[in-house]
Design a protein around this motif. Structure first.
Motif, PDB file in Angstrom:
ATOM      1  N   SER A 180       0.889  -0.494  -0.024  1.00 48.84           N
ATOM      2  CA  SER A 180      -0.194   0.283   0.272  1.00 48.84           C
ATOM      3  C   SER A 180       0.672   1.574  -0.304  1.00 48.84           C
ATOM      4  O   SER A 180       2.114   1.457   0.163  1.00 48.84           O
ATOM      5  CB  SER A 180      -0.551  -0.082   0.786  1.00 48.84           C
ATOM      6  N   ARG A 181       0.642   2.132  -0.856  1.00 51.58           N
ATOM      7  CA  ARG A 181       1.334   3.563  -0.842  1.00 51.58           C
ATOM      8  C   ARG A 181       0.824   4.685  -0.722  1.00 51.58           C
ATOM      9  O   ARG A 181      -0.851   5.225  -0.403  1.00 51.58           O
ATOM     10  CB  ARG A 181       1.931   3.727  -2.012  1.00 51.58           C
ATOM     11  N   TYR A 182       1.239   5.610   0.008  1.00 50.03           N
ATOM     12  CA  TYR A 182       0.538   6.974  -0.062  1.00 50.03           C
ATOM     13  C   TYR A 182       1.434   8.457  -0.224  1.00 50.03           C
ATOM     14  O   TYR A 182       2.814   8.266  -0.511  1.00 50.03           O
ATOM     15  CB  TYR A 182      -0.605   7.641   1.282  1.00 50.03           C
ATOM     16  N   PHE A 183       0.744   9.353  -0.805  1.00 51.20           N
ATOM     17  CA  PHE A 183       1.788  10.331  -1.414  1.00 51.20           C
ATOM     18  C   PHE A 183       1.687  11.367  -0.011  1.00 51.20           C
ATOM     19  O   PHE A 183       1.091  11.902   0.127  1.00 51.20           O
ATOM     20  CB  PHE A 183       2.125  11.056  -2.279  1.00 51.20           C
ATOM     21  N   GLY A 184       3.111  11.838   1.063  1.00 52.09           N
ATOM     22  CA  GLY A 184       2.464  13.114   1.681  1.00 52.09           C
ATOM     23  C   GLY A 184       3.392  14.307   1.275  1.00 52.09           C
ATOM     24  O   GLY A 184       3.972  14.344   0.685  1.00 52.09           O
ATOM     25  N   VAL A 185       2.307  15.361   1.759  1.00 49.33           N
ATOM     26  CA  VAL A 185       2.565  16.827   1.060  1.00 49.33           C
ATOM     27  C   VAL A 185       2.761  18.075   2.352  1.00 49.33           C
ATOM     28  O   VAL A 185       1.849  17.219   3.117  1.00 49.33           O
ATOM     29  CB  VAL A 185       1.803  17.053  -0.516  1.00 49.33           C
ATOM     30  N   GLU A 186       3.557  18.379   1.962  1.00 46.59           N
ATOM     31  CA  GLU A 186       3.006  20.022   4.025  1.00 46.59           C
ATOM     32  C   GLU A 186       1.949  20.014   3.081  1.00 46.59           C
ATOM     33  O   GLU A 186       1.751  20.850   1.932  1.00 46.59           O
ATOM     34  CB  GLU A 186       4.666  20.048   3.720  1.00 46.59           C
ATOM     35  N   GLN A 187       1.474  21.061   4.113  1.00 44.39           N
ATOM     36  CA  GLN A 187       0.143  21.486   4.342  1.00 44.39           C
ATOM     37  C   GLN A 187       0.420  22.814   3.868  1.00 44.39           C
ATOM     38  O   GLN A 187       1.162  23.622   4.356  1.00 44.39           O
ATOM     39  CB  GLN A 187      -0.382  21.735   5.631  1.00 44.39           C
ATOM     40  N   ALA A 188      -0.138  23.390   3.136  1.00 41.93           N
ATOM     41  CA  ALA A 188       0.063  25.032   2.153  1.00 41.93           C
ATOM     42  C   ALA A 188      -0.190  25.909   3.868  1.00 41.93           C
ATOM     43  O   ALA A 188      -0.955  25.686   4.395  1.00 41.93           O
ATOM     44  CB  ALA A 188      -1.166  25.066   1.058  1.00 41.93           C
ATOM     45  N   SER A 189       0.466  26.974   3.061  1.00 44.51           N
ATOM     46  CA  SER A 189       0.169  28.378   4.423  1.00 44.51           C
ATOM     47  C   SER A 189      -1.179  28.730   4.355  1.00 44.51           C
ATOM     48  O   SER A 189      -1.003  29.241   2.728  1.00 44.51           O
ATOM     49  CB  SER A 189       1.501  28.917   4.054  1.00 44.51           C
ATOM     50  N   LEU A 190      -2.093  28.856   4.566  1.00 40.87           N
ATOM     51  CA  LEU A 190      -3.322  29.075   5.073  1.00 40.87           C
ATOM     52  C   LEU A 190      -3.346  30.727   5.245  1.00 40.87           C
ATOM     53  O   LEU A 190      -2.292  31.410   5.521  1.00 40.87           O
ATOM     54  CB  LEU A 190      -4.106  28.379   5.874  1.00 40.87           C
ATOM     55  N   GLN A 191      -4.033  31.930   3.698  1.00 39.60           N
ATOM     56  CA  GLN A 191      -3.935  33.054   3.908  1.00 39.60           C
ATOM     57  C   GLN A 191      -5.449  33.537   4.563  1.00 39.60           C
ATOM     58  O   GLN A 191      -6.771  33.582   5.095  1.00 39.60           O
ATOM     59  CB  GLN A 191      -3.644  33.517   2.382  1.00 39.60           C
ATOM     60  N   GLY A 192      -5.210  34.956   4.989  1.00 41.19           N
ATOM     61  CA  GLY A 192      -6.291  35.935   5.406  1.00 41.19           C
ATOM     62  C   GLY A 192      -6.021  37.717   4.762  1.00 41.19           C
ATOM     63  O   GLY A 192      -4.950  37.625   5.433  1.00 41.19           O
ATOM     64  N   CYS A 193      -6.553  38.155   4.558  1.00 38.59           N
ATOM     65  CA  CYS A 193      -6.875  39.199   4.585  1.00 38.59           C
ATOM     66  C   CYS A 193      -7.718  40.391   5.292  1.00 38.59           C
ATOM     67  O   CYS A 193      -9.280  39.735   5.725  1.00 38.59           O
ATOM     68  CB  CYS A 193      -7.326  40.228   3.333  1.00 38.59           C
ATOM     69  N   THR A 194      -7.301  41.135   6.297  1.00 36.71           N
ATOM     70  CA  THR A 194      -8.766  41.449   6.346  1.00 36.71           C
ATOM     71  C   THR A 194      -9.520  42.766   6.628  1.00 36.71           C
ATOM     72  O   THR A 194      -9.395  42.939   5.315  1.00 36.71           O
ATOM     73  CB  THR A 194      -7.685  42.805   8.233  1.00 36.71           C
ATOM     74  N   PRO A 195     -10.383  43.340   7.288  1.00 38.25           N
ATOM     75  CA  PRO A 195     -11.767  44.115   6.728  1.00 38.25           C
ATOM     76  C   PRO A 195     -10.689  44.851   6.650  1.00 38.25           C
ATOM     77  O   PRO A 195     -10.761  46.088   5.551  1.00 38.25           O
ATOM     78  CB  PRO A 195     -12.732  44.319   8.352  1.00 38.25           C
ATOM     79  N   GLY A 196      -9.689  45.559   6.839  1.00 36.13           N
ATOM     80  CA  GLY A 196      -8.789  47.062   6.974  1.00 36.13           C
ATOM     81  C   GLY A 196      -7.956  46.506   5.377  1.00 36.13           C
ATOM     82  O   GLY A 196      -8.007  47.735   4.626  1.00 36.13           O
ATOM     83  N   TYR A 197      -8.122  45.206   5.541  1.00 29.79           N
ATOM     84  CA  TYR A 197      -7.515  45.595   3.672  1.00 29.79           C
ATOM     85  C   TYR A 197      -8.416  45.600   2.440  1.00 29.79           C
ATOM     86  O   TYR A 197      -8.408  46.886   1.904  1.00 29.79           O
ATOM     87  CB  TYR A 197      -6.720  44.074   3.248  1.00 29.79           C
ATOM     88  N   TRP A 198      -9.405  45.255   2.427  1.00 31.06           N
ATOM     89  CA  TRP A 198     -10.242  44.989   1.545  1.00 31.06           C
ATOM     90  C   TRP A 198     -11.152  46.307   1.362  1.00 31.06           C
ATOM     91  O   TRP A 198     -11.543  47.531   0.674  1.00 31.06           O
ATOM     92  CB  TRP A 198     -11.737  43.702   1.929  1.00 31.06           C
ATOM     93  N   LYS A 199     -10.981  46.913   3.339  1.00 28.79           N
ATOM     94  CA  LYS A 199     -11.845  48.434   2.673  1.00 28.79           C
ATOM     95  C   LYS A 199     -11.167  49.858   2.178  1.00 28.79           C
ATOM     96  O   LYS A 199     -11.347  50.372   0.758  1.00 28.79           O
ATOM     97  CB  LYS A 199     -11.905  49.079   4.248  1.00 28.79           C
ATOM     98  N   ASN A 200      -9.860  49.070   2.016  1.00 32.01           N
ATOM     99  CA  ASN A 200      -8.595  50.260   1.840  1.00 32.01           C
ATOM    100  C   ASN A 200      -8.135  49.583  -0.103  1.00 32.01           C
ATOM    101  O   ASN A 200      -7.027  50.621  -0.332  1.00 32.01           O
ATOM    102  CB  ASN A 200      -6.890  50.541   2.247  1.00 32.01           C
ATOM    103  N   HIS A 201      -9.022  48.690  -0.114  1.00 34.14           N
ATOM    104  CA  HIS A 201      -8.318  48.116  -1.448  1.00 34.14           C
ATOM    105  C   HIS A 201      -9.470  47.984  -2.555  1.00 34.14           C
ATOM    106  O   HIS A 201     -10.120  46.512  -2.311  1.00 34.14           O
ATOM    107  CB  HIS A 201      -7.354  47.116  -1.643  1.00 34.14           C
ATOM    108  N   PRO A 202     -10.521  48.542  -2.743  1.00 34.60           N
ATOM    109  CA  PRO A 202     -11.248  47.951  -3.569  1.00 34.60           C
ATOM    110  C   PRO A 202     -11.105  47.741  -4.889  1.00 34.60           C
ATOM    111  O   PRO A 202     -12.405  46.721  -5.688  1.00 34.60           O
ATOM    112  CB  PRO A 202     -12.665  49.599  -3.984  1.00 34.60           C
TER     113      PRO A 202
END
Length: 232
Positions: free
Chosen positions: A100-122
């Motif tokens: 039996s086999r599997y392939f192990g991968v590193e977890q991607a770095s999760l991201q998120g932008c704040t309300p301040g970012y979206w307010k100032n970058h329409p």
């Protein structure tokens, strides 16, 4: 006969299921006596995991048992080979093998932008599929139950202050929710929630009318909104 599986996948051929490094792995080994006589001294050995714990060491004709082992996924291609051995009543040895086999991968770095970012970058909104002037209740229908909140625009919601009482909790929730929805919808943000999850969780919290429930959902979303913004 032995049939080995990795997290439920009969991965005889590589690469097998893709697993995050460090996540739980369960190997199952289904052993069946396919012969015409009973077997004793039945044992399963995995070339990577060692001797595998099984519920018993004998099998009647046609009888099966499932043995189990646990581990944590490692990076890259992983393969292990299970071997089952046993003896017949006249002391003849029998065995079978299955990989039996599997392939192990590193977890991607999760991201998120704040309300301040979206307010100032329409200018970043279009890629997420939303317009700054859309009403809050057009994406969160349950907000329509709160005077002045549902009819506000999405970009106005990013300026919502908290406050006491249920309405204050709803304002906190919607500020975080609009940013979370934009994060989840933007192709350049690897956000840990889907747009559907954001909408469903926020509508349910608003509909509950419960101050603590709304603040708890707001805090969870806000935590994800502060994972780090990849957008400029």
């Amino acid at each position: 006969d032995i049939e080995k599986a990795t997290n439920g996948h009969d991965a005889d051929v590589g690469p097998g299921p893709e697993l995050e490094v460090g996540s739980a792995v369960t190997w199952t080994y289904v052993v069946t006596n396919t012969g015409q006589v009973g077997l004793v001294d039945v044992q399963v050995i995995d070339d990577r995991e060692g001797v595998i714990s099984c519920p018993r060491s004998s099998l009647a004709v046609g009888e099966s048992m499932t043995c189990t082992a646990h581990g944590l996924a490692v990076q890259g291609q992983y393969q292990n080979l299970a071997t089952v051995t046993g003896r017949t009543s006249d002391d003849r040895g029998v065995e079978d093998r299955d990989p039996s086999r599997y392939f192990g991968v590193e977890q991607a770095s999760l991201q998120g932008c704040t309300p301040g970012y979206w307010k100032n970058h329409p200018d970043s909104w279009a890629a997420a599929g939303f317009a700054t002037g859309q009403s809050v209740e057009s994406v969160f229908p349950a907000a329509g139950s709160y005077p002045g909140l549902g009819s506000a625009s999405l970009i106005q919601a990013l300026d919502f202050n908290g406050g006491s009482g249920v309405e204050g909790a709803a304002r906190n929730l919607l500020r975080a929710a609009v940013a979370g929805l934009l994060d989840a919808s933007h192709p350049g943000v690897d956000y840990p929630r889907t747009p559907g999850q954001i909408v469903s969780d926020v509508n349910a919290a608003l509909a509950s009318g419960d101050h603590d429930t709304m603040l708890a959902v707001a805090a969870d979303i806000d935590q994800d909104n502060n994972l780090g913004c990849p957008l400029s």
